[in-house]
Design a protein around this motif. Structure first.
Motif, mmCIF file in Angstrom:
data_model
loop_
_atom_site.group_PDB
_atom_site.id
_atom_site.type_symbol
_atom_site.label_atom_id
_atom_site.label_comp_id
_atom_site.label_asym_id
_atom_site.label_seq_id
_atom_site.Cartn_x
_atom_site.Cartn_y
_atom_site.Cartn_z
ATOM 1 N N LYS A 1 0.822 -1.187 0.118
ATOM 2 C CA LYS A 1 -0.054 -0.001 0.133
ATOM 3 C C LYS A 1 0.964 1.409 0.031
ATOM 4 O O LYS A 1 1.819 1.231 0.829
ATOM 5 N N ASP A 2 0.420 2.251 -0.804
ATOM 6 C CA ASP A 2 1.080 3.436 -0.724
ATOM 7 C C ASP A 2 0.918 4.177 0.389
ATOM 8 O O ASP A 2 -0.370 4.586 0.529
ATOM 9 N N LEU A 3 1.747 4.648 1.202
ATOM 10 C CA LEU A 3 1.310 5.375 2.525
ATOM 11 C C LEU A 3 2.479 6.300 2.905
ATOM 12 O O LEU A 3 3.539 6.617 2.127
ATOM 13 N N LEU A 4 1.778 7.473 3.440
ATOM 14 C CA LEU A 4 2.601 8.737 3.590
ATOM 15 C C LEU A 4 3.603 8.387 4.858
ATOM 16 O O LEU A 4 3.107 7.618 5.807
ATOM 17 N N ASN A 5 4.828 8.628 4.561
ATOM 18 C CA ASN A 5 5.685 8.476 6.047
ATOM 19 C C ASN A 5 6.556 9.477 6.248
ATOM 20 O O ASN A 5 6.792 10.458 5.178
ATOM 21 N N PHE A 6 7.057 9.806 7.278
ATOM 22 C CA PHE A 6 8.142 10.683 7.488
ATOM 23 C C PHE A 6 9.297 10.379 8.477
ATOM 24 O O PHE A 6 9.221 9.604 9.218
ATOM 25 N N SER A 7 10.467 10.637 8.388
ATOM 26 C CA SER A 7 11.563 10.283 8.778
ATOM 27 C C SER A 7 12.233 11.554 9.286
ATOM 28 O O SER A 7 12.151 12.661 8.830
ATOM 29 N N GLY A 8 13.017 11.252 10.318
ATOM 30 C CA GLY A 8 13.986 12.535 11.077
ATOM 31 C C GLY A 8 14.308 11.997 12.046
ATOM 32 O O GLY A 8 14.757 10.702 12.377
ATOM 33 N N THR A 9 14.851 12.886 13.330
ATOM 34 C CA THR A 9 15.581 12.388 14.268
ATOM 35 C C THR A 9 14.837 13.018 15.608
ATOM 36 O O THR A 9 14.198 13.901 15.522
ATOM 37 N N VAL A 10 14.915 12.464 16.721
ATOM 38 C CA VAL A 10 14.370 12.789 17.949
ATOM 39 C C VAL A 10 15.381 12.879 18.963
ATOM 40 O O VAL A 10 16.497 11.986 18.811
ATOM 41 N N PRO A 11 15.618 14.087 19.859
ATOM 42 C CA PRO A 11 16.772 14.248 20.595
ATOM 43 C C PRO A 11 16.494 13.314 21.918
ATOM 44 O O PRO A 11 15.349 13.224 22.487
ATOM 45 N N VAL A 12 17.588 12.597 22.280
ATOM 46 C CA VAL A 12 17.665 11.608 23.355
ATOM 47 C C VAL A 12 18.827 11.885 24.314
ATOM 48 O O VAL A 12 19.900 12.028 23.638
ATOM 49 N N LYS A 13 18.678 12.057 25.428
ATOM 50 C CA LYS A 13 19.639 12.293 26.556
ATOM 51 C C LYS A 13 19.774 11.055 27.472
ATOM 52 O O LYS A 13 18.943 10.438 27.868
ATOM 53 N N TYR A 14 20.966 10.378 27.063
ATOM 54 C CA TYR A 14 21.334 9.064 27.602
ATOM 55 C C TYR A 14 22.710 9.270 28.710
ATOM 56 O O TYR A 14 23.908 9.257 27.756
ATOM 57 N N GLN A 15 22.709 8.924 29.896
ATOM 58 C CA GLN A 15 24.067 9.093 30.675
ATOM 59 C C GLN A 15 24.909 10.196 30.271
ATOM 60 O O GLN A 15 25.979 10.102 30.429
ATOM 61 N N GLY A 16 24.266 11.367 30.290
ATOM 62 C CA GLY A 16 24.793 12.659 30.399
ATOM 63 C C GLY A 16 25.258 12.787 28.735
ATOM 64 O O GLY A 16 25.726 13.894 28.640
ATOM 65 N N ASN A 17 25.164 12.167 27.810
ATOM 66 C CA ASN A 17 25.298 12.352 26.474
ATOM 67 C C ASN A 17 24.106 12.687 25.656
ATOM 68 O O ASN A 17 22.904 12.105 25.932
#
Length: 468
Positions: free
Chosen positions: A50-66
């Protein structure tokens, strides 16, 4: 990329709730301006497209001080917002997927927010916020070396074939060739919690395996027992977070349990099922001729889940069942209650917990320490009840289960031809005490249960495990 409402309207012309979808995507774009929208073909598990809309990108994550930017891709179904998006990680070539409670080996993301999706309360922004929260608890990606990156691509390709129903790959892989040449007796223990470490140490101490690999599926457990194993290194025990380390295992022991904040029995089951989604395909890929030995709880259900997800023959997927309690039961009767029996023909079968029952061989003869003849059923039941009362005081401690797992592993690897009370597939079985040869790998008893058209793992059966 600039947000284009006009382009979205063209792409979403066949969507049932186009205007609602576009309005929400506007809000998403304002908070996450780096996302890129596109229209692509999505392949569902049944092979439909099926033809579907999709979007890609990044989400900001803080892990162990980084700080990390985690790449993701969301597919928007044409029934949105009444159905949730399909969410995936989108790792680059030098990133590996950390399989866990919320991420499987393909990178698909599973969250409570998705499971409980309900319009209009549920929205994409809320979904992304929960995604960030969960990723900050357990980072879903890690950095790969060049060789690891190649293995990751191979694994993802294999899992894609399973998803599409193309499971006829065993004869085409080098892994199968390696397995058929005999090799060493290698055992992999999946899970580095108390139970996993107890199983690994018991198998190592018993000397039944040439090599034991402990697969650590959780970042947190590195701070516990696995760190101690690394400090006090054992010669035949390896610790890894890479599923490729399990390649060519003869037995894979599953000990992972994702209890989390589970409030009920069903929550525990659901959590473990989601966790197994990311584990079983990877294990099945790297050790295609192995026996899966399930110790995760609830063991009967998780054995069934492992069988379904692995697509292994049913005689190569077994659970620990009542093996530990049966051995204890036999010991209590013969050593504590001083009853004399002909062989170890006394068993506990059934679901773990209060629903297990005792089973006696039809030819079994029992005499108490006072010389009483206990061949009749009433006397046998009386003795069993006394043994059950003693057994109730014994818990299912990790080290005890570990010893039981080592016992089962020994039988599988070394052709011990012992009878064990384990969890295995039962379908349309009837009253019998007949010995039935089902395959070159296992023989088992058919038991007295009601006919059922559906397979069930709620019953533990007596099974003799012989060599592969």
């Amino acid at each position: 990329m600039e947000f284009s409402e006009e382009k979205l309207r063209k792409w979403l012309s066949k969507y049932k709730f186009r205007d609602l979808t576009i309005e929400e995507l506007k809000n998403v774009n304002e908070l996450y301006p780096n996302i890129v929208f596109s229209m692509n073909t999505y392949t569902f598990k049944d092979g439909s497209l099926k033809d579907l809309l999709n979007f890609s990108g990044t989400v900001p994550v803080k892990y162990q001080g980084n700080s990390y930017n985690i790449p993701i891709c969301l597919w928007i179904l044409d029934s949105y917002p009444f159905t949730p998006p399909i969410c995936f990680l989108k790792p680059t070539a030098n990133m590996g997927i950390s399989v866990g409670k919320h991420v499987d080996a393909r990178g698909r993301i599973y969250l409570p927010y998705l499971q409980n999706w309900s319009h209009p309360q549920s929205v994409i922004i809320g979904l992304l916020k929960e995604m960030i929260t969960k990723f900050e608890e357990e980072l879903p990606l890690y950095s790969l070396s060049s060789s690891d990156a190649a293995r990751q691509l191979e694994l993802l390709s294999y899992i894609a074939k399973i998803t599409e129903g193309e499971n006829n790959v065993q004869s085409k892989t080098k892994i199968d060739e390696k397995t058929n040449d005999g090799g060493c007796n290698k055992v992999t223990v999946v899970g580095a919690g108390d139970l996993g470490l107890a199983c690994a140490l018991a198998i190592s101490a018993k000397g039944v395996a040439d090599k034991v690999v402990v697969l650590n599926c959780s970042e947190d457990s590195v701070k516990g027992g696995t760190m101690d194993l690394e400090i006090f290194a054992l010669p035949n025990v390896e610790i890894s977070r890479d599923f490729s380390a399990s390649a060519d295992s003869k037995v894979v022991v599953l000990t992972v349990n994702s209890l989390g904040n589970a409030q009920s029995y069903l929550d525990v089951v659901q959590n473990n099922v989601e966790l197994f989604r990311g584990i079983i395909p990877s294990v099945a890929h790297y050790s295609q001729q192995c026996v899966l030995l399930v110790a995760s709880q609830p063991v009967e259900i998780m054995t069934y889940v492992s069988w379904k997800m692995s697509r292994f023959p049913k005689n190569r997927v077994v659970g620990t069942g009542c093996n530990l309690d049966s051995v204890r039961f036999q010991y209590i009767i013969t050593n504590l209650l001083k009853a004399q029996t002909k062989g170890k023909d006394i068993w506990l079968i059934g679901e773990q917990g209060e629903n297990k029952v005792s089973a006696w061989s039809a030819s079994n003869s029992v005499t108490s320490h006072q010389g009483e003849d206990l061949t009749n059923r009433n006397a046998q039941q009386l003795l069993a009840n006394r043994a059950m009362e003693v057994l109730k005081g014994k818990g299912q401690r990790s080290w005890s289960v570990g010893l039981s797992v080592a016992d089962l592993t020994d039988s599988i690897l070394n052709d011990k031809r012992k009878v064990h009370s384990i969890s295995t597939m039962v379908k349309e079985y009837y009253l019998a005490a007949t010995w039935s040869s089902v395959s070159p790998f296992v023989r088992h008893y058919k038991l007295n249960i009601h006919q059922s058209a559906q397979p069930a793992f709620s019953l533990t059966v007596l099974q003799q495990v012989v060599s592969m």
